[in-house]
Every structure is written in structure tokens, then in C-alpha cells.
Scaffold this active site. Structure first.
Site, PDB file in Angstrom:
ATOM      1  N   GLU A  60       0.823  -1.218   0.000  1.00  0.00           N
ATOM      2  CA  GLU A  60       0.000   0.000   0.000  1.00  0.00           C
ATOM      3  C   GLU A  60       0.858   1.270   0.000  1.00  0.00           C
ATOM      4  O   GLU A  60       0.520   2.231  -0.697  1.00  0.00           O
ATOM      5  CB  GLU A  60      -0.975  -0.014   1.179  1.00  0.00           C
TER       6      GLU A  60
ATOM      7  N   HIS B 227     -11.177  -5.682   8.426  1.00  0.00           N
ATOM      8  CA  HIS B 227     -11.726  -5.356   7.107  1.00  0.00           C
ATOM      9  C   HIS B 227     -13.126  -4.771   7.228  1.00  0.00           C
ATOM     10  O   HIS B 227     -13.929  -4.876   6.303  1.00  0.00           O
ATOM     11  CB  HIS B 227     -11.775  -6.598   6.217  1.00  0.00           C
TER      12      HIS B 227
END
Lengths: 96, 203
Positions: free
Chosen positions: B60, B129
Site C-alpha cells: 500500500e 476489514h
């Protein structure tokens, strides 16, 4: 200058021998792309530019508190009004 | 007026923006061949090629860092974080680079990028998540935050985000991708920068 107590003098000397600025100088000279006088002049110009910038910054007036919101967003878009308004309100209430 | 879904509206916004502006690129994990974890970018790599729809490695910081650099040097990247929960990994790129560069360079440079991501709970995606981290973004000066609630806004707000001179975090909700609704090409539901009350909450 960083006193680097976390590493030995030998380790530092080893690193300096691989200094990329020094390496680039000798490589440019070795390839005949620049001579020592050219490179010295570039170094001197850069140092002079930094000295001028430093002198300018020291001589400049201190920025006003309101400037803290400048350049946070592009001026063509709405400014972050809520925070600015809140700051102004807080400052107006501050004891003198 | 078109009946479509939230997912499809976002895809359409990306497609239209990429057709309108050759500087728009996509970069993220699985955005290309796989078509996005939630299918939002399906088929875009076939239309625009791997140069503009970039499948990134699982890093990321690399994805967002590359987008920041691309935005500074003339492109209009749409970086994707597969889950907003991974924002902790990119806080330097987002808060110290994207958000602060205009200020640190005295307004001489902007970072016109969009960070697309999705959050929210309701799909049993487990603790790492399922978070709603919009407040983190709201507390970073220099960023703008968009959270579309309707199909129409999913399209229009993303198109508008892709005209902004500053970095925009576009936060989708994973529970809304299958939401059906009407896309009105003429106008959004919510005005840019304004909240829009879809359903009033309990008082």
C-alpha cells in the site's frame, strides 16, 4: 552534525568512502563530463543560494497566525472555513 | 436517467473520466486483470491497457506513494486501497506527503489524486476489514473526504473528485455496492462539500 554515538568511527569512515556525492564527482571527472573547477562552482553556487534563502527567511517578518490556513488547499476551492472560524472565535475569547 | 448499481456507477465514473482525460490512471491491488476486489474496475484494463490500469504488488505505501509522485508530476491518479483498514500503512504518504505538499511548497505544487477505498461493516469481513475510519481523514488538513450514499452520487462525486486540485479520499461503503438506483447524468443528489440527509436517524 549528528554525533552518531550509535556507530563506530570505522563504520562512519567506511560510509564516507562510499559517499554518493563524492562518488558522483569523481565519476563525472573520470568520464570527462566536468572538471573540478566546474563542480566547485556548482557547489559554491548552491551554497550561496542556500545562504541567500536563509538570510531572506531570517530577515522576513514572522508569519501572522491567519496565514496558517494558506496553501492548505488550492485557493480556487472552498477554504476549510469551519476550522478557521473556530480558531478566530477561540482567539477572540482568549484573555488578554 | 439510467437504472444501475452503486458499483456500476463508480465503474462508469472511472470509465468516463479515463475517456475524457488521458492523464487519469488507476493503480492498486487487483484493479486490472481481476477487476477489483468488489468488481468495480472490471474490464477497464481491456479498454485502457496495463499502462493506465496498473496492477500493483501488495504494498500500500508503494501504491499511494507512486500516486502522490504521479499527481505532482502531471498525472491524475486514482489509487485504490482495497480496504480502508489498510490506511494505517499509508499514513506517511497520505498525511505527510499528499496532504502537506501544497503547504510545504508555499502553494507551488498540488497533489491532484483520488484515493478510492471502501469501509463499513455488515459483510462479516472481520475486524481488520470492517472499520469506518472516515474520522481519521477528516482530521488531516489538506485532504478532502467524499462518502457517496446514493448511486447517483457514487457517479457524480467521483467525477467531481477527479477535477479537484487537491487530494481527495473517496470512501465507498462495502454494503452499498449492490444498491440499485437511478443515475441522472445531469445532476448529483448532494452538492460538492455538503452533507445530504438520505434517511434521518433516531433522535
Amino acid at each position: 552534525m549528528d554525533k552518531s554515538p550509535y556507530r563506530s568511527a570505522e563504520e562512519e569512515a567506511e560510509g564516507r568512502a562510499r559517499d554518493p556525492l563524492a562518488t558522483a564527482r569523481s565519476r563525472l571527472e573520470g568520464q570527462g563530463l566536468a572538471d573540478a573547477a566546474d563542480l566547485d562552482r556548482i557547489d559554491a553556487d548552491a551554497a550561496a543560494e542556500m545562504d541567500r534563502a536563509l538570510a531572506w527567511a531570517i530577515a522576513a517578518p514572522a508569519p501572522g497566525l491567519s496565514t496558517m490556513f494558506e496553501d492548505v488547499y488550492d485557493p480556487s476551492t472552498p477554504a476549510p472555513r469551519p476550522q478557521a472560524d473556530r480558531l478566530r472565535a477561540v482567539l477572540s475569547e482568549a484573555p488578554r | 436517467m439510467t437504472e444501475t448499481t452503486y458499483r456500476e456507477a463508480i465503474r462508469q465514473a472511472l470509465l468516463d473520466a479515463m475517456q475524457a482525460d488521458p492523464d487519469v490512471i488507476l493503480i492498486g491491488e487487483e484493479v486490472g486483470l481481476y477487476g477489483g476486489a468488489y468488481g468495480v474496475t472490471k474490464g477497464l484494463i481491456d479498454l485502457f491497457g496495463a499502462e493506465r490500469v496498473i496492477d500493483a504488488p501488495i504494498s500500500e505505501p508503494a501504491i499511494v506513494g507512486a500516486a502522490v509522485g504521479a499527481a505532482m508530476t502531471g498525472l491524475r491518479p486514482v489509487a485504490e486501497l482495497m480496504y480502508v483498514d489498510f490506511m494505517g500503512l499509508v499514513m506517511d504518504q497520505l498525511a505527510n506527503q499528499a496532504a502537506k505538499s501544497r503547504y510545504m511548497f508555499g502553494g507551488q505544487i498540488g497533489v491532484p489524486m483520488v484515493l478510492r477505498t471502501q469501509g463499513g461493516t455488515g459483510r462479516s469481513a472481520a475486524a481488520q476489514h470492517s472499520q469506518s475510519l472516515e474520522a481519521w481523514v477528516m482530521h488531516i488538513p489538506g485532504l478532502r473526504l467524499v462518502m457517496p450514499a446514493t448511486v447517483n452520487d457514487a457517479y457524480h462525486l467521483l467525477r467531481q473528485a477527479l477535477t479537484q486540485p487537491d487530494p481527495v479520499v473517496f470512501l465507498e461503503h462495502k454494503g452499498l455496492y449492490t444498491l440499485k438506483g437511478t443515475l441522472d447524468p445531469a445532476r448529483p443528489d448532494a452538492a460538492w462539500g455538503c452533507r445530504w440527509c438520505v434517511v434521518p436517524g433516531a433522535t
